[in-house]
Write a protein that holds these residues in place. Structure first.
Motif, PDB file in Angstrom:
ATOM      1  N   LEU A 304       0.846  -1.284   0.237  1.00 61.91           N
ATOM      2  CA  LEU A 304      -0.239   0.285   0.214  1.00 61.91           C
ATOM      3  C   LEU A 304       1.031   1.288  -0.130  1.00 61.91           C
ATOM      4  CD1 LEU A 304      -2.726   0.821   0.275  1.00 61.91           C
ATOM      5  CD2 LEU A 304      -3.129   1.197   3.026  1.00 61.91           C
ATOM      6  N   VAL A 306       4.061   1.732  -0.682  1.00 60.21           N
ATOM      7  CA  VAL A 306       4.404   1.908  -2.167  1.00 60.21           C
ATOM      8  C   VAL A 306       3.956   2.390  -3.580  1.00 60.21           C
ATOM      9  CG1 VAL A 306       5.907   0.171  -3.976  1.00 60.21           C
ATOM     10  CG2 VAL A 306       6.699  -0.093  -1.193  1.00 60.21           C
ATOM     11  N   GLY A 307       2.839   1.561  -3.144  1.00 60.55           N
ATOM     12  CA  GLY A 307       1.885   1.746  -4.485  1.00 60.55           C
ATOM     13  C   GLY A 307       1.402   3.251  -4.547  1.00 60.55           C
ATOM     14  N   VAL A 308       1.167   3.963  -2.934  1.00 64.55           N
ATOM     15  CA  VAL A 308       0.988   5.183  -3.565  1.00 64.55           C
ATOM     16  C   VAL A 308       1.801   6.619  -3.646  1.00 64.55           C
ATOM     17  CG1 VAL A 308      -0.446   6.699  -1.739  1.00 64.55           C
ATOM     18  CG2 VAL A 308      -1.535   4.476  -1.195  1.00 64.55           C
ATOM     19  N   LEU A 310       4.113   5.883  -5.187  1.00 63.06           N
ATOM     20  CA  LEU A 310       4.601   5.240  -6.606  1.00 63.06           C
ATOM     21  C   LEU A 310       3.149   7.130  -7.227  1.00 63.06           C
ATOM     22  CD1 LEU A 310       5.122   1.863  -7.833  1.00 63.06           C
ATOM     23  CD2 LEU A 310       7.136   3.832  -8.037  1.00 63.06           C
ATOM     24  N   ILE A 311       2.549   6.369  -7.276  1.00 61.76           N
ATOM     25  CA  ILE A 311       1.409   7.560  -8.060  1.00 61.76           C
ATOM     26  C   ILE A 311       1.518   8.617  -6.872  1.00 61.76           C
ATOM     27  CG2 ILE A 311      -0.728   7.717  -7.479  1.00 61.76           C
ATOM     28  CD1 ILE A 311      -1.663   4.886  -6.943  1.00 61.76           C
TER      29      ILE A 311
ATOM     30  N   GLY B 105       1.419   1.487  -9.652  1.00 62.02           N
ATOM     31  CA  GLY B 105       1.627   1.798  -8.027  1.00 62.02           C
ATOM     32  C   GLY B 105       0.040   1.310  -7.718  1.00 62.02           C
ATOM     33  N   PHE B 108       0.392  -2.125  -7.174  1.00 63.55           N
ATOM     34  CA  PHE B 108       0.317  -2.633  -5.479  1.00 63.55           C
ATOM     35  C   PHE B 108      -0.813  -1.819  -4.270  1.00 63.55           C
ATOM     36  CE2 PHE B 108       4.866  -2.164  -6.694  1.00 63.55           C
ATOM     37  CZ  PHE B 108       5.634  -3.077  -5.889  1.00 63.55           C
ATOM     38  N   VAL B 109      -1.226  -0.709  -4.688  1.00 60.52           N
ATOM     39  CA  VAL B 109      -2.358  -0.804  -3.803  1.00 60.52           C
ATOM     40  C   VAL B 109      -3.083  -1.781  -4.376  1.00 60.52           C
ATOM     41  CG1 VAL B 109      -4.281   0.972  -4.033  1.00 60.52           C
ATOM     42  CG2 VAL B 109      -1.738   1.660  -3.753  1.00 60.52           C
TER      43      VAL B 109
END
Lengths: 337, 291
Positions: A304, A306-308, A310-311, B105, B108-109
């Protein structure tokens, strides 16, 4: 993504280029920190060693992504090849670490030369696909040949002492840390020389405007192949160190996750500036460890985060963490001519 | 001879069933990539969410399987439209590296989100009675589920071709893929068109996710990562924005993948990557793609 030398005056531009490769005092900071970490946090030497190796790996990726503009999602192919060369040599009885590492660089470089000759003829999505396919083919091969590679369980091996003087220490990571440190310094100096040489400037030219570089007679294809081989060799060295300091190898070195993560770390730090690798890898690895020790891996908070991250990076800081400071630095410079 | 024929038909049936699945999921990706030049690595995440919605509608809520598929289609299509308007639109036209990272990203989320909501355990689907067992073709018995997959895939392919070749919106999409600026100059609202296509593609991916749970061996939160590569490969091999190409690529890769795993259970995994490598070298823009 662009190089911060937007001067109109030719003399000033030439001056900026000449100054760019000079060492500045501020460049000592990461190295001093790296030395300090060894003494201040003896309990975290394993993690710190991994960070050093990953920085070297990220620098090699920066050469092709940040300078030549070749987006690769399969850079672990070279990391893994260097790693397996060193490990299999040690397993077969060639236990001298530095020569094994050098051979790892050679095999990774050969792979880069052969695959680059094929892959670099393509562009954009096809290029991305081919780098990814290469990485996955090697991973699947390593998985199938598990009687040689050890598969998921891996192989344990031993190296003799470095230069016959400093034995590896898998418990306290003393020698291991300095081994990684030394090769990071070496690899960094090589990369720094490459990017500031006319060769490196022509890579930036290719990234910014391929047609113009063709038009002025730059052998574009050849330049890209060369930097691809250099990056492959450095990645091979990083892979070799990665397994030598642990005395163990698994097919994880070829995993897609490896290629993906290193790209993410590099982008988070900032591409095309070498020091982005330092920041990106360190922040990513420490955050990953913190998140997983504090919050655990289930449910996967780290994904979560990492994803956020990156975005948010892409939307608000497309030039990476280091890039965030660019406008500040520019303003500061303008005030103090 | 009979044995060879038996093996060949088995490979064909299972391979084509798999190919249909690949096509249903990948076709939306192909059109969005062709239309906007947008690298969407998160397409598999929509398939994953669709799969989860289907599973959860069928098992605890007792919704019939086919109805669950339809609901998943519409829910995920709506999700796709919202994502397109809120998030994706900011990265259209940005360098591909930005798009790659942005969509990774999102993967991942989605992986984290799915495990937060539904837990990390693999999910499987309770297929209705009617899809279990074998169907007798006279010379051979094939599993009903695979036959259903092939028929459903065939219907969707036909509907898609019809929609694209015979409807106004299909013509607009073809025009926009061909030359977006020219299409815009002719008054085609490519932005809105793109949202519709994006929603439709996401819905199709969800449908594929729900249909394919059994073929893909269950649903896990890492689904979006595991299958990310394969959908992209289908699109790249077929040629961006080329529906016919995507179909040919799906057939080719689906059958080769199954044949590889059939004859070499240990090492069959890398066959399709090898084929991809060769095809893209031979035709860098895909089998039916334009230079």
């Amino acid at each position: 993504m662009t190089v911060p030398t937007p001067r109109t005056n030719n003399g000033a531009a030439a001056g900026a280029l000449l100054r760019a490769h000079r060492f500045r005092a501020i460049e000592l900071i990461p190295w001093i920190l790296a030395i300090a970490v060894y003494f201040l946090f003896p309990g975290y030497r394993l993690l710190a060693t991994q960070i050093l190796v990953l920085i070297l790996f990220a620098i090699s990726l920066d050469l092709i992504v940040g300078y030549a503009g070749i987006v690769s999602l399969g850079h672990a192919a070279f990391f893994g090849t260097g790693a397996y060369t060193a490990a299999l040599l040690a397993d077969a009885g060639w236990q001298e670490p530095i020569s094994a590492l050098a051979l790892g660089a050679v095999t990774a470089g050969l792979l880069g030369w052969v695959s680059g000759w094929i892959i670099l003829r393509t562009r954009e999505l096809t290029l991305l696909m081919l780098t990814m396919a290469l990485g996955i083919i090697l991973y699947e091969l390593a998985k199938d040949l598990d009687d040689i590679t050890g598969g998921f369980d891996g192989i344990n091996f031993e190296n003799t002492a470095i230069l016959g003087l400093f034995p590896f220490d898998v418990l306290y990571y003393t020698t291991n840390y300095w081994y990684a440190f030394a090769f990071l310094v070496l690899g960094f100096l090589v990369a720094r020389t490459v990017v500031h040489a006319p060769f490196g400037r022509s890579l930036v030219g290719i990234r910014e405007n391929v047609r113009r570089m063709h038009a002025i007679g730059t052998p574009v294809q050849q330049r890209m192949r060369h930097v691809y081989v250099i990056a492959a060799m450095i990645a091979g060295v990083a892979g070799a160190i990665w397994v030598q300091v642990q005395g163990n190898i698994t097919i994880g070195v070829y995993e897609f996750e490896m290629s993906g993560n290193i790209l993410i770390m590099l982008i988070l730090g900032g591409t095309g500036r070498l020091y982005g690798a330092f920041i990106g890898v360190t922040v990513f690895t420490i955050l990953e460890n913190l998140t997983e020790t504090v919050l655990g891996t289930d449910p996967p908070y780290w994904e979560l985060v990492v994803g956020v991250a990156l975005i948010v990076t892409v939307l608000f800081a497309p030039r990476g963490l280091l890039g965030v400071f660019d406008p500040l630095i520019r303003r500061f410079r303008e005030r103090t001519p | 001879m009979a044995a060879a024929f038996d093996i060949a038909t088995t490979i064909l049936v299972f391979g084509v069933a798999y190919a249909m699945l690949l096509f249903i999921i990948s076709v939306g990706l192909s059109i969005t990539m062709g239309l906007m030049g947008f690298v969407n690595l998160a397409h598999g995440a929509f398939a994953m969410v669709g799969g989860y919605i289907t599973v959860k509608l069928v098992a605890p809520l007792g919704v019939p399987y086919l109805l669950a598929l339809v609901i998943a289609f519409f829910l995920v299509a709506a999700l796709g439209a919202v994502m397109d308007r809120l998030l994706y639109r900011h990265v259209y036209g940005r360098p591909e590296l930005d798009q790659v990272l942005f969509t990774i990203g999102i993967v991942f989320v989605s992986v984290a989100g799915v495990s937060f909501v539904w837990g990390p355990d693999p999910q499987n689907i309770l297929l209705p009675e009617i899809l279990l067992g074998d169907v007798d073709l006279g010379f051979k018995n094939i599993p009903v589920y695979r036959a259903f997959m092939i028929v459903a895939g065939g219907v969707i392919v036909a509907a898609l071709f019809f929609g694209l070749e015979r409807t106004k919106i299909g013509a607009q999409v073809r025009a926009a893929v061909d030359n977006r600026r020219m299409a815009e100059s002719c008054g085609i609202p490519t932005g809105r068109l793109f949202t519709i296509i994006f929603a439709l593609g996401s819905g199709m991916a969800a449908l594929g996710g729900g249909l394919g749970i059994q073929i893909l061996g269950g649903l896990k939160p890492v689904f979006a990562f595991e299958y990310l590569v394969i959908f992209l490969i289908v699109v790249a091999v077929g040629g961006l924005g080329n529906i016919r190409g995507t179909f040919v690529a799906a057939l080719l890769l689906g059958i080769i993948d199954f044949a590889g795993k059939y004859f070499l259970p240990e090492g069959g995994g890398f066959f399709i990557y090898g084929v991809t490598f060769i095809v893209l070298l031979w035709r860098p823009h895909g089998l039916l793609g334009k230079a």
